[in-house]
Design a protein around this motif. Sequence first.
Motif, short mmCIF file in Angstrom:
data_model
loop_
_atom_site.label_atom_id
_atom_site.label_comp_id
_atom_site.label_asym_id
_atom_site.label_seq_id
_atom_site.Cartn_x
_atom_site.Cartn_y
_atom_site.Cartn_z
N HIS A 116 0.84 -1.20 0.00
CA HIS A 116 0.00 0.00 0.00
C HIS A 116 0.88 1.25 0.00
O HIS A 116 0.55 2.26 -0.64
N LYS A 117 1.99 1.20 0.70
CA LYS A 117 2.93 2.31 0.69
C LYS A 117 3.51 2.50 -0.71
O LYS A 117 3.61 3.64 -1.20
N ALA A 118 3.86 1.40 -1.36
CA ALA A 118 4.37 1.49 -2.73
C ALA A 118 3.31 2.08 -3.66
O ALA A 118 3.62 2.91 -4.52
N GLY A 119 2.07 1.65 -3.48
CA GLY A 119 1.00 2.20 -4.30
C GLY A 119 0.84 3.70 -4.12
O GLY A 119 0.65 4.45 -5.08
N SER A 120 0.95 4.14 -2.86
CA SER A 120 0.83 5.56 -2.56
C SER A 120 1.98 6.36 -3.16
O SER A 120 1.78 7.41 -3.78
N TYR A 121 3.19 5.87 -2.99
CA TYR A 121 4.37 6.58 -3.49
C TYR A 121 4.44 6.58 -5.01
O TYR A 121 4.86 7.56 -5.63
N LEU A 122 4.07 5.46 -5.61
CA LEU A 122 4.26 5.27 -7.05
C LEU A 122 3.00 5.53 -7.87
O LEU A 122 3.00 5.35 -9.08
N ARG A 123 1.94 5.92 -7.18
CA ARG A 123 0.65 6.18 -7.83
C ARG A 123 0.16 4.96 -8.61
O ARG A 123 -0.19 5.03 -9.79
N VAL A 124 0.16 3.85 -7.90
CA VAL A 124 -0.37 2.60 -8.42
C VAL A 124 -1.54 2.19 -7.54
O VAL A 124 -1.42 2.16 -6.31
N THR A 125 -2.66 1.88 -8.13
CA THR A 125 -3.83 1.48 -7.36
C THR A 125 -3.64 0.07 -6.81
O THR A 125 -3.22 -0.83 -7.53
N VAL A 126 -3.94 -0.10 -5.53
CA VAL A 126 -3.83 -1.41 -4.88
C VAL A 126 -5.22 -1.98 -4.68
O VAL A 126 -6.07 -1.36 -4.04
N ARG A 127 -5.45 -3.17 -5.23
CA ARG A 127 -6.73 -3.85 -5.05
C ARG A 127 -6.51 -5.05 -4.14
O ARG A 127 -5.69 -5.92 -4.43
#
Length: 500
Positions: A147-158
Amino acid sequence: MTTPQQASTTPRSAHPGLPETGRPGTELLAELAVLTAADLPTRGGHTTAYVYDSGRPEVRDTAEQAYVAMMEVNGLDPTAFPSIVALERQVVGATACRLGGDDTTPGIFTSGGTESIMLAVKAARDARPDILAPEIVVPVTAHAAFHKAGSYLRVTVRSAPVDPSTYRADPAATAALCNENTVLVVASAPSYAHGVVDPVAEIAADAAARGIPCHVDACVGGWLLPWLAEAGAAIPAFDLSVPGVTSLSCDLHKFGYAPKGASVLLFRDEAMRLGAYYACATWPGYTVVNSTIQSSKGAGPLAGAWATLQSLGADGYRELGRAALSATRRLIAGVEAIDGLTVLGTPDATLVAIGTDPAAGAPLDLFALADETRARGYFLQPQLSLDGLPANLHLTLTGVSEDGVDGLLAVLRTCVDVVRPLGPPTPPADIVALLGQVDLTALDNASFAALLPAAGVDLTGEDASRMAPVNRLLDALPPATREVIVTRFLSALYSPYLGG
């Protein structure tokens, strides 16, 4: 001794944290000893989270000396310091050979599991520049680092639901969330919360059929599970030997027993590793090319990891794995014999989640139980409920746990008797309602700190280490509100209003 007049004329630093003149080392080390006196113990197995103790002081001493020897070497430029290339090749190669690869397997030495995971997500995202709204699919039990990676990299986490009884990822639920924007599918080996290995083979096979990379988060288990298998545990296939697995993360500062700051990210092919790299020539300084998020970085953790691997050797890890497995089996049997407690799922690793037994009547207050065990010298990590998964207490058992498991069980039995009369946890309804009405993001640190006593948070009194009121409150709130509260708490903690 100086007089008040003399003291007033002594030059003072502009900042209380910086003395005007240097202080002697003996004085500084003595002050450190005072500051760390209230910290959780890092050796002996009484802290069942955060720290990993091999119980081998000679190994730790060697790692410390190697760490210090390389502390000033800068990993920014491997052409200036070729020692880091030689050490990294050995460490990555040793890790790969235990995890389905060989000494030619591409990999990166990173500062920890979060950095390894962020780089794996970056590599997957950048491999598909045609996808403008990239997504990754993870089980709900996947580590927060995704989730941190998604937030930093602007990738949606499902997040896909897991089996409610085994806590393992559900391949069908994971597959159902994949679509044309999915750039990565994730499985855990094991999940940190419950210590169970997801069905990696099924998840990876489905991902491969869809043309999607599959990352296995083996940060906590990668350097443990192979040794458990040698000790007789039934460990399902999870590593690069599994078709469809394209990357894998493995922390050496966990069950590798290396100093903190040591993780390895492995890739199936060189093209994927190149996607994790970053280069910049669009500035007038030296050309930048980084294999990690950090640019300048001390080589101490790399040297410490290398020295630990070399000091322990396969025989050392084999014995530590056997001891940790023995301790885990004894702990599970002992917990199941305590009225009111149960182990959630069937752990594959030496990570155990203790929950309340629904067949035993009113559930025990696990948060109060954690406080009681801590007061008696054992730290058990509270984990909150989420999406139907129950709150529990987490324990990570290491190589030194075998000698202390009987003492831990005795303390657990005593503490259960202490908290049983308290009944189930009861969060303060008035505070829960209040937090639903207050815009916490609009408060400054002083105002937020002033709210904490009403919520039962006391960081200065005799009960400063008792966190049950806080955990009961957080457990009663939705995850988004929990995130706001703990973020504001961290900010306040480092301010003068809470930090002193």
